[in-house]
Design an enzyme around this catalytic site. Sequence first.
Site, PDB file in Angstrom:
ATOM      1  N   TYR A  45      47.554  31.523  35.453  1.00 46.57           N
ATOM      2  CA  TYR A  45      46.301  31.557  34.695  1.00 46.57           C
ATOM      3  C   TYR A  45      46.512  32.403  33.447  1.00 46.57           C
ATOM      4  O   TYR A  45      47.082  33.507  33.528  1.00 46.57           O
ATOM      5  CB  TYR A  45      45.194  32.173  35.558  1.00 46.57           C
ATOM      6  CG  TYR A  45      43.847  32.304  34.883  1.00 46.57           C
ATOM      7  CD1 TYR A  45      43.359  33.553  34.498  1.00 46.57           C
ATOM      8  CD2 TYR A  45      43.055  31.189  34.636  1.00 46.57           C
ATOM      9  CE1 TYR A  45      42.124  33.676  33.876  1.00 46.57           C
ATOM     10  CE2 TYR A  45      41.812  31.303  34.020  1.00 46.57           C
ATOM     11  CZ  TYR A  45      41.346  32.557  33.641  1.00 46.57           C
ATOM     12  OH  TYR A  45      40.126  32.671  33.038  1.00 46.57           O
TER      13      TYR A  45
ATOM     14  N   ASP B 163      53.104  36.395  29.390  1.00 53.48           N
ATOM     15  CA  ASP B 163      51.695  36.771  29.492  1.00 53.48           C
ATOM     16  C   ASP B 163      51.623  38.010  30.398  1.00 53.48           C
ATOM     17  O   ASP B 163      51.616  37.885  31.623  1.00 53.48           O
ATOM     18  CB  ASP B 163      50.873  35.609  30.054  1.00 53.48           C
ATOM     19  CG  ASP B 163      49.415  36.015  30.224  1.00 53.48           C
ATOM     20  OD1 ASP B 163      48.610  35.157  30.635  1.00 53.48           O
ATOM     21  OD2 ASP B 163      49.079  37.190  29.959  1.00 53.48           O
TER      22      ASP B 163
ATOM     23  N   LYS C 275      43.484  43.958  29.691  1.00 57.33           N
ATOM     24  CA  LYS C 275      43.180  44.815  30.858  1.00 57.33           C
ATOM     25  C   LYS C 275      43.484  46.290  30.599  1.00 57.33           C
ATOM     26  O   LYS C 275      42.730  46.989  29.906  1.00 57.33           O
ATOM     27  CB  LYS C 275      43.907  44.284  32.092  1.00 57.33           C
ATOM     28  CG  LYS C 275      43.428  42.857  32.498  1.00 57.33           C
ATOM     29  CD  LYS C 275      44.119  42.345  33.731  1.00 57.33           C
ATOM     30  CE  LYS C 275      43.852  40.878  33.961  1.00 57.33           C
ATOM     31  NZ  LYS C 275      42.566  40.610  34.617  1.00 57.33           N
TER      32      LYS C 275
HETATM   33  P1  KE4 Z   1      40.605  37.763  30.048  1.00 58.11           P
HETATM   34  O1  KE4 Z   1      40.206  36.723  29.012  1.00 58.11           O
HETATM   35  O2  KE4 Z   1      39.867  37.573  31.365  1.00 58.11           O
HETATM   36  O3  KE4 Z   1      40.515  39.180  29.519  1.00 58.11           O
HETATM   37  O4  KE4 Z   1      42.154  37.549  30.362  1.00 58.11           O
HETATM   38  C1  KE4 Z   1      42.600  36.289  30.775  1.00 58.11           C
HETATM   39  C2  KE4 Z   1      43.912  36.454  31.521  1.00 58.11           C
HETATM   40  C3  KE4 Z   1      45.089  36.116  30.872  1.00 58.11           C
HETATM   41  N1  KE4 Z   1      46.290  36.250  31.484  1.00 58.11           N
HETATM   42  C4  KE4 Z   1      46.368  36.725  32.761  1.00 58.11           C
HETATM   43  C5  KE4 Z   1      47.710  36.856  33.399  1.00 58.11           C
HETATM   44  C6  KE4 Z   1      45.191  37.085  33.462  1.00 58.11           C
HETATM   45  O5  KE4 Z   1      45.285  37.542  34.729  1.00 58.11           O
HETATM   46  C7  KE4 Z   1      43.939  36.946  32.841  1.00 58.11           C
HETATM   47  C8  KE4 Z   1      42.641  37.282  33.541  1.00 58.11           C
HETATM   48  N2  KE4 Z   1      42.742  37.614  34.919  1.00 58.11           N
HETATM   49  C9  KE4 Z   1      41.565  37.353  35.730  1.00 58.11           C
HETATM   50  C10 KE4 Z   1      41.863  37.720  37.176  1.00 58.11           C
HETATM   51  N3  KE4 Z   1      42.934  37.013  37.725  1.00 58.11           N
HETATM   52  C11 KE4 Z   1      40.360  38.057  35.211  1.00 58.11           C
HETATM   53  C12 KE4 Z   1      39.202  38.135  36.166  1.00 58.11           C
HETATM   54  C13 KE4 Z   1      38.123  37.146  35.814  1.00 58.11           C
HETATM   55  O6  KE4 Z   1      38.452  36.008  35.403  1.00 58.11           O
HETATM   56  O7  KE4 Z   1      36.945  37.554  35.945  1.00 58.11           O
END
Ligand code: KE4
Length: 428
Positions: A144, A239, A267
């Site tokens: 993801y 990523d 994060k």
């Molecule tokens: P954000 O747009 O949510 O800040 O980041 C996206 C993203 C990109 N790359 C990786 C490896 C990520 O894990 C994420 C976001 N992670 C999720 C949890 N697996 C965020 C939690 C959510 O979607 O509420």
Amino acid sequence: MKTDKSDNLFKKAKNFIPGGVNSPVRAFKSVGRNPLFISKAHGSKIYDSDGNEFIDYVGSWGPMLLGHSHPKILDAIERTLKNGTSFGAPTELEVKIAELITKLVPSIQMVRMVNSGTEATMSAIRLARAFTGKNKIIKFEGCYHGHADTFLIKAGSGALTFGTPDSPGIPDTVAQYTLNARFNDIESIYKIVEKNKGQIAAIIVEPVVGNMGCIPPKSNFLADLRNVCDQENIILIFDEVMTGFRLAAGGAQELYKIKPDLTTLGKIIGGGLPVGAYGGKKEIMELLAPSGPVYQAGTLSGNPIAMAAGYEMLSIISSSKEIYQILEERSSQLEIGMNKIMSKLGLEYKINRVGSMFTLFFTNKEVYDFETAKSSDTQKFTKYFNGMLERGIYLPPSQFEAAFISMAHTSEDIEQTLVAFEEAIKEI
Ligand code: KE4
């Protein structure tokens, strides 16, 4: 466990917010219960609206490396707040955090701040396409990278949790440029590259996957990716939104000693405030407006309050070498304890852990890719999740997420978690 206030808040929220939440995984849908509404958090603990206390292993999905409400981070926010909240103009703090990121992550020669991991990954892809003049990208099934159209093709995290690998609303004309390989299977990359010779702009990978649950790379996988990118003029994007500053001060790329061309971050670098970033080789990054023609912008990019929190977080990381040693000790204490209990009970399970991110899978197989992750018993996971929650342990509400340990988790927290774990597992 009394959850009246959370239940009432959730009922009301659903009148105004789709699904009652502002991000799908928070809805607890896959673990069959209403979400808890959190009112405050300190150190390793979070507290819900009904006053229940939990040891927190979600850590806001990764940012809380140092634990919640870290005094130095709160102080940095308060100090900065007094001077205003946003100017829409460059500030010294942005220069300081950019310089610090380039120091901590040597492959990042230049960096651009944005407001989320999604903004970082979608912008990195645009940049890679512009730099190479090619359009197709390769991601990995189950990984993801945020919710940009380009990535929601066999995505992980919430998209995997809800079994909607391909989200509606994405035109075929977009989806056709996203190709999916299998994580830890370099042959699948060779096949796709051969079939799309000269058309692949970038390969984007979670160097340690968090979004299928935690899945480490097999021994040569990242090195093989690096080699094929070098041979085929493909941009390698790590990523590290989740792994950046989580696994080492220099992220997964320090741990596995592989240098990507671009890195995306999020994060932890915001210290709990909305921050994303992408960076890498100067010759690529200078293509970005206003130094180059590739456009990307953001009203609140580099926001002073977020920069203050992020800069404090990274300064603490940069100045204390023992952080990752302590995280390893705590995480290993939990893993060893869980292994002992699971073996004593003779249950089929697999714990994948890298540093302070881990996942317990209910399976008798090794979990090394999308298929093996999906073959785990999500019903058992649901019972495990709820058994732990009822005993004051707050885990990610999905089999396909990583759990996180912070610097605020004490040895006593770990022991308390193991007591709850043994009771919860016995109920499955
Ligand atoms: P954000 O747009 O949510 O800040 O980041 C996206 C993203 C990109 N790359 C990786 C490896 C990520 O894990 C994420 C976001 N992670 C999720 C949890 N697996 C965020 C939690 C959510 O979607 O509420």
